[in-house]
Design a protein around this motif. Structure first.
Motif, PDB file in Angstrom:
ATOM      1  N   VAL A  26       0.829  -1.218   0.000  1.00  0.00           N
ATOM      2  CA  VAL A  26       0.000   0.000   0.000  1.00  0.00           C
ATOM      3  C   VAL A  26       0.862   1.265   0.000  1.00  0.00           C
ATOM      4  CG1 VAL A  26      -1.745   1.338   1.237  1.00  0.00           C
ATOM      5  CG2 VAL A  26      -1.921  -1.150   1.133  1.00  0.00           C
ATOM      6  N   LEU A  27       1.609   1.476   1.087  1.00  0.00           N
ATOM      7  CA  LEU A  27       2.294   2.763   1.259  1.00  0.00           C
ATOM      8  C   LEU A  27       3.347   3.002   0.185  1.00  0.00           C
ATOM      9  CD1 LEU A  27       2.337   5.253   3.002  1.00  0.00           C
ATOM     10  CD2 LEU A  27       4.055   4.163   4.451  1.00  0.00           C
ATOM     11  N   LYS A  28       4.220   2.036  -0.063  1.00  0.00           N
ATOM     12  CA  LYS A  28       5.271   2.238  -1.066  1.00  0.00           C
ATOM     13  C   LYS A  28       4.665   2.431  -2.450  1.00  0.00           C
ATOM     14  CE  LYS A  28       9.106  -0.172   1.213  1.00  0.00           C
ATOM     15  NZ  LYS A  28      10.047  -1.314   1.154  1.00  0.00           N
ATOM     16  N   THR A  29       3.645   1.644  -2.779  1.00  0.00           N
ATOM     17  CA  THR A  29       3.028   1.737  -4.104  1.00  0.00           C
ATOM     18  C   THR A  29       2.361   3.087  -4.300  1.00  0.00           C
ATOM     19  OG1 THR A  29       2.628  -0.653  -4.075  1.00  0.00           O
ATOM     20  CG2 THR A  29       1.396   0.649  -5.676  1.00  0.00           C
ATOM     21  N   ALA A  30       1.547   3.496  -3.328  1.00  0.00           N
ATOM     22  CA  ALA A  30       0.824   4.772  -3.453  1.00  0.00           C
ATOM     23  C   ALA A  30       1.781   5.953  -3.423  1.00  0.00           C
ATOM     24  CB  ALA A  30      -0.199   4.894  -2.329  1.00  0.00           C
ATOM     25  N   ALA A  31       2.786   5.904  -2.516  1.00  0.00           N
ATOM     26  CA  ALA A  31       3.734   7.017  -2.417  1.00  0.00           C
ATOM     27  C   ALA A  31       4.568   7.145  -3.684  1.00  0.00           C
ATOM     28  CB  ALA A  31       4.637   6.828  -1.203  1.00  0.00           C
ATOM     29  N   SER A  32       4.968   6.027  -4.259  1.00  0.00           N
ATOM     30  CA  SER A  32       5.746   6.048  -5.501  1.00  0.00           C
ATOM     31  C   SER A  32       4.923   6.640  -6.643  1.00  0.00           C
ATOM     32  CB  SER A  32       6.211   4.634  -5.852  1.00  0.00           C
ATOM     33  OG  SER A  32       6.879   4.621  -7.100  1.00  0.00           O
ATOM     34  N   TYR A  33       3.667   6.208  -6.745  1.00  0.00           N
ATOM     35  CA  TYR A  33       2.805   6.756  -7.805  1.00  0.00           C
ATOM     36  C   TYR A  33       2.608   8.256  -7.605  1.00  0.00           C
ATOM     37  CZ  TYR A  33      -1.242   8.047 -10.505  1.00  0.00           C
ATOM     38  OH  TYR A  33      -2.083   8.719 -11.370  1.00  0.00           O
ATOM     39  N   ALA A  34       2.311   8.659  -6.369  1.00  0.00           N
ATOM     40  CA  ALA A  34       2.066  10.075  -6.089  1.00  0.00           C
ATOM     41  C   ALA A  34       3.294  10.925  -6.409  1.00  0.00           C
ATOM     42  CB  ALA A  34       1.655  10.252  -4.630  1.00  0.00           C
ATOM     43  N   TRP A  35       4.476  10.414  -6.077  1.00  0.00           N
ATOM     44  CA  TRP A  35       5.717  11.156  -6.349  1.00  0.00           C
ATOM     45  C   TRP A  35       5.921  11.329  -7.855  1.00  0.00           C
ATOM     46  CZ3 TRP A  35       8.925  14.222  -3.891  1.00  0.00           C
ATOM     47  CH2 TRP A  35      10.188  14.480  -4.430  1.00  0.00           C
ATOM     48  N   ASN A  36       5.748  10.259  -8.613  1.00  0.00           N
ATOM     49  CA  ASN A  36       5.963  10.324 -10.063  1.00  0.00           C
ATOM     50  C   ASN A  36       4.889  11.151 -10.766  1.00  0.00           C
ATOM     51  OD1 ASN A  36       8.271   8.682  -9.953  1.00  0.00           O
ATOM     52  ND2 ASN A  36       7.046   6.812 -10.033  1.00  0.00           N
ATOM     53  N   ALA A  37       3.670  11.161 -10.203  1.00  0.00           N
ATOM     54  CA  ALA A  37       2.571  11.904 -10.820  1.00  0.00           C
ATOM     55  C   ALA A  37       2.425  13.308 -10.244  1.00  0.00           C
ATOM     56  CB  ALA A  37       1.264  11.135 -10.627  1.00  0.00           C
ATOM     57  N   SER A  38       3.316  13.696  -9.311  1.00  0.00           N
ATOM     58  CA  SER A  38       3.276  15.022  -8.670  1.00  0.00           C
ATOM     59  C   SER A  38       1.946  15.280  -7.970  1.00  0.00           C
ATOM     60  CB  SER A  38       3.558  16.130  -9.693  1.00  0.00           C
ATOM     61  OG  SER A  38       4.860  16.018 -10.206  1.00  0.00           O
ATOM     62  N   ILE A  39       1.452  14.244  -7.273  1.00  0.00           N
ATOM     63  CA  ILE A  39       0.222  14.361  -6.496  1.00  0.00           C
ATOM     64  C   ILE A  39       0.593  14.400  -5.015  1.00  0.00           C
ATOM     65  CG2 ILE A  39      -1.928  13.200  -5.837  1.00  0.00           C
ATOM     66  CD1 ILE A  39      -1.982  11.951  -8.602  1.00  0.00           C
ATOM     67  N   PRO A  40       0.100  15.360  -4.242  1.00  0.00           N
ATOM     68  CA  PRO A  40       0.407  15.397  -2.805  1.00  0.00           C
ATOM     69  C   PRO A  40      -0.178  14.176  -2.086  1.00  0.00           C
ATOM     70  CG  PRO A  40      -0.434  17.515  -3.565  1.00  0.00           C
ATOM     71  CD  PRO A  40      -0.670  16.535  -4.673  1.00  0.00           C
ATOM     72  N   LEU A  41       0.533  13.718  -1.057  1.00  0.00           N
ATOM     73  CA  LEU A  41       0.095  12.555  -0.276  1.00  0.00           C
ATOM     74  C   LEU A  41       0.408  12.792   1.191  1.00  0.00           C
ATOM     75  CD1 LEU A  41       0.557   8.818  -1.074  1.00  0.00           C
ATOM     76  CD2 LEU A  41       1.579   9.708   1.026  1.00  0.00           C
ATOM     77  N   LEU A  42      -0.516  12.381   2.063  1.00  0.00           N
ATOM     78  CA  LEU A  42      -0.294  12.469   3.509  1.00  0.00           C
ATOM     79  C   LEU A  42      -0.479  11.102   4.136  1.00  0.00           C
ATOM     80  CD1 LEU A  42      -1.980  15.455   2.882  1.00  0.00           C
ATOM     81  CD2 LEU A  42      -1.069  15.748   5.184  1.00  0.00           C
ATOM     82  N   TYR A  43       0.454  10.740   5.016  1.00  0.00           N
ATOM     83  CA  TYR A  43       0.417   9.474   5.751  1.00  0.00           C
ATOM     84  C   TYR A  43       0.180   9.814   7.212  1.00  0.00           C
ATOM     85  CZ  TYR A  43       1.964   4.883   7.456  1.00  0.00           C
ATOM     86  OH  TYR A  43       2.031   3.660   8.065  1.00  0.00           O
ATOM     87  N   ILE A  44      -0.893   9.255   7.813  1.00  0.00           N
ATOM     88  CA  ILE A  44      -1.386   9.715   9.110  1.00  0.00           C
ATOM     89  C   ILE A  44      -1.378   8.584  10.138  1.00  0.00           C
ATOM     90  CG2 ILE A  44      -3.244  10.994  10.244  1.00  0.00           C
ATOM     91  CD1 ILE A  44      -4.403  11.418   7.341  1.00  0.00           C
ATOM     92  N   HIS A  45      -0.822   8.867  11.323  1.00  0.00           N
ATOM     93  CA  HIS A  45      -0.861   7.950  12.463  1.00  0.00           C
ATOM     94  C   HIS A  45      -1.725   8.553  13.562  1.00  0.00           C
ATOM     95  CE1 HIS A  45       2.950   6.513  10.675  1.00  0.00           C
ATOM     96  NE2 HIS A  45       2.760   5.383  11.346  1.00  0.00           N
ATOM     97  N   SER A  46      -2.441   7.688  14.280  1.00  0.00           N
ATOM     98  CA  SER A  46      -3.090   8.080  15.530  1.00  0.00           C
ATOM     99  C   SER A  46      -3.154   6.835  16.393  1.00  0.00           C
ATOM    100  CB  SER A  46      -4.497   8.634  15.282  1.00  0.00           C
ATOM    101  OG  SER A  46      -5.101   9.031  16.506  1.00  0.00           O
ATOM    102  N   ILE A  47      -2.314   6.787  17.425  1.00  0.00           N
ATOM    103  CA  ILE A  47      -2.224   5.620  18.302  1.00  0.00           C
ATOM    104  C   ILE A  47      -2.216   6.107  19.747  1.00  0.00           C
ATOM    105  CG2 ILE A  47      -0.852   3.623  18.993  1.00  0.00           C
ATOM    106  CD1 ILE A  47       0.322   3.563  16.189  1.00  0.00           C
ATOM    107  N   GLY A  48      -3.233   5.752  20.504  1.00  0.00           N
ATOM    108  CA  GLY A  48      -3.287   6.183  21.892  1.00  0.00           C
ATOM    109  C   GLY A  48      -3.258   7.700  21.984  1.00  0.00           C
ATOM    110  N   PHE A  49      -2.318   8.203  22.795  1.00  0.00           N
ATOM    111  CA  PHE A  49      -2.230   9.653  22.992  1.00  0.00           C
ATOM    112  C   PHE A  49      -1.289  10.335  21.995  1.00  0.00           C
ATOM    113  CE2 PHE A  49      -3.878   8.465  27.172  1.00  0.00           C
ATOM    114  CZ  PHE A  49      -4.829   9.462  27.367  1.00  0.00           C
TER     115      PHE A  49
END
Length: 564
Positions: A145-168
């Motif tokens: 998921v992450l490597k594939t989507a991030a690679s596509y977004a980078w090559n296509a010049s599309i912004p991407l955000l990766y979000i964590h929320s764990i506990g506090f």
């Protein structure tokens, strides 16, 4: 007999303008249009609350379209943390249920739900092509998921955000294209004034001479209402006459000029002084500076895209090339044309405004002509809109070119290239107040989940997670962070003692292990608001987004931004 003509009724704001009134004051109609033209993709993995909360804060201001990809069914545990699910949602598609409830917030927004495995969805580039921006929630498969989507977004010049929320704890990283220009950075209004007092044009000088040629014979009322810009121009002429035609160049000389202005004010009037002269005195140091361009604009001018535009170049680089040619010709940027408030008679202030606006229009016409000539030279079939050129000219001094970088994805530490960031991160580890331990721990957590895919199947809090699994997680994260720190030390040229950081790292690791994959709604809601704010900056290309990772500690209520 004269007949009366009924004037046309005044047209008030439209329903949309009333609805979005407050946000239009922030990013104007152009920003709202960009938001409404956007299509945001959410790849919703894990507990999924923070991704939905982010969409909530995009749906409310009117993002055009959103799509949720999520193949999970709603379970009991989802109801306690996701406010966009109800009891009747149990057993149904989580994507479809969240989409339905989100659309209730704003009927003008189009929502789509895709009940499909995220890894399968991103495996085809065709599935990603129509989206303006991609959101991915953690934890997810790094490889599929992450490597594939991030690679596509980078090559296509599309912004991407990766979000964590764990506990506090929460964190989000923004991957922008290699070059991401922002014209409307919304600088402090006080810093945007360009009065051009050291390079006045004929119309401005003529108006100054008209108002000051008999300055000593003016009445107190007239003398006290000369616009301070003209007062400064008058005394600059006096200064030049006494100093071989030079303008004041250093603090000592500007202080001498300021004394001339102070001595020129009348103190024997009923007010005991003159406000316009006080304004002139206050403006000496901040308004009498030689023309210069910001580092951000200099970086734009030096970029190859600016110096060598092609028929495929975006409008930004076409205008930047024309602006660069204008600056080369006149050693100045186009005049913005705005004036500050000042003590003056209304008729004089209006005339002064007209002089500045007329000069701004002339400069805009000059740049527009250069744009049109470049378009002809490049055989471009579509013209750049003049409003876009005008906006660029007005904000040219504060244009910023952000250099994006690929998302840092956890891998074997010995293969991770930290380059010049190694010393920076190690020094952050020495700082007792730094949140960098959270960043490193979440890297380790992602790496653990990648090696233990079964961990992704639960989002229960720690009380339902086996103690042996917690111990395994803590041990794995500790080992990974130790290897990362060793690699950082090998990549750094500075000796840094990280022993003091070990206790803080251990505390963060224990909290993440305790939280497991569970999200706390209040932390995810706050994080979703922060992420949505950055998304809006990126979509509207207004204001300056983070560079490039933001960490939030809900225990101490602190945030920090790191370029990693």
């Amino acid at each position: 007999m004269a007949t009366s003509v009924t004037p046309p009724p005044l047209q008030g704001p439209s329903a949309k303008e009333k609805k979005y009134d407050r946000q239009l004051r922030l990013w104007a109609a152009s920003g709202q249009m960009a938001l409404e033209d956007a299509h945001v993709l959410l790849l919703n993995d894990g507990a999924g609350t923070v991704g939905v909360e982010t969409l909530k804060n995009l749906v409310l201001p009117g993002v055009g379209n959103f799509t949720i990809v999520d193949n999970r069914l709603v379970e009991e545990k989802d109801l306690g943390v996701n406010f966009f699910l109800a009891e009747e949602s149990l057993g149904r598609s989580r994507a479809e249920e969240c989409c339905r409830y989100l659309q209730e917030l704003n009927p003008e927004v189009t929502g789509n739900a895709i009940n499909q495995n995220i890894g399968t969805f991103v495996s085809s580039n065709n599935n990603l092509r129509k989206y303006t921006l991609i959101l991915i929630t953690a934890p997810t498969s790094l490889s599929t998921v992450l490597k594939t989507a991030a690679s596509y977004a980078w090559n296509a010049s599309i912004p991407l955000l990766y979000i964590h929320s764990i506990g506090f704890y929460s964190q989000f990283s923004l991957q922008l294209p290699l070059e991401f220009p922002i014209v409307d950075t919304h600088p402090d209004p006080l810093s945007t004034q360009d009065l051009r007092l050291l390079n006045p044009w004929p119309e401005l000088l003529h108006f100054m001479h008209t108002k000051t040629h008999n300055i000593k014979e003016l009445s107190d009322h007239e003398h006290g209402h000369i616009p301070y810009l003209l007062v400064l121009l008058y005394f600059l002429d006096e200064w030049k006459a006494q100093n071989d035609g030079r303008y004041p160049e250093n603090y000592k000389e500007k202080a001498a000029l300021r004394s001339m202005v102070v001595n020129g004010a009348r103190q024997d009037n009923p007010e005991g002084g003159e406000e316009n002269f006080d304004e002139a005195v206050g403006a000496v140091l901040k308004s009498l500076n030689p023309p210069s361009i910001s580092n951000g604009l200099r970086e734009v001018f030096q970029a190859d895209h600016c110096q060598n535009p092609t028929p495929q170049s975006p409008n930004f680089w076409i205008i930047a090339n024309a602006l660069r040619a204008f600056h080369t010709a006149y050693n100045a940027l186009p005049l913005p044309g705005a004036l500050p408030d000042m003590k003056a008679q209304s008729v004089d202030y209006i005339q002064l405004q007209n002089i500045y606006k007329s000069k701004a229009r002339q400069d805009l016409a000059n740049v527009t002509h250069r744009v049109r000539e470049l378009e002809k030279h490049l055989n471009k079939t579509t013209e750049v809109d003049e409003k876009e050129i005008e906006a660029f000219c007005k904000g040219a001094a504060f244009v910023k070119l952000i250099k994006g970088s690929p998302l840092r994805i956890p891998e074997d530490p010995k293969f991770m290239d930290w380059s010049d960031r190694a010393t920076y991160i190690l020094q952050e580890l020495e700082n007792d107040e730094s949140l960098i331990p959270i960043y490193l721990s979440l890297l380790a957590f992602d790496e653990y989940c990648e090696r233990n895919p079964a961990a992704l199947s639960t989002t229960e809090p720690s009380r339902n997670v086996e103690e042996s699994e917690q111990r395994k997680l803590k041990w794995s994260m500790t080992q990974y962070i130790d290897k990362v720190v060793d690699k950082l030390k090998k990549s750094s040229t500075v000796e840094v003692d990280t022993e003091a950081a070990q206790e803080r790292l251990n505390n963060v690791i224990m909290e993440i292990a305790r939280g497991g994959l569970a999200e706390l709604h209040n932390i995810s809601a706050l994080t979703g608001g922060m992420v949505a704010q950055e998304v809006i900056k990126v979509l509207t290309k207004q204001y300056v987004p983070i560079d490039n990772t933001c960490v939030f500690d809900g225990i101490t209520s602190k945030t920090a931004v790191f370029r990693v």
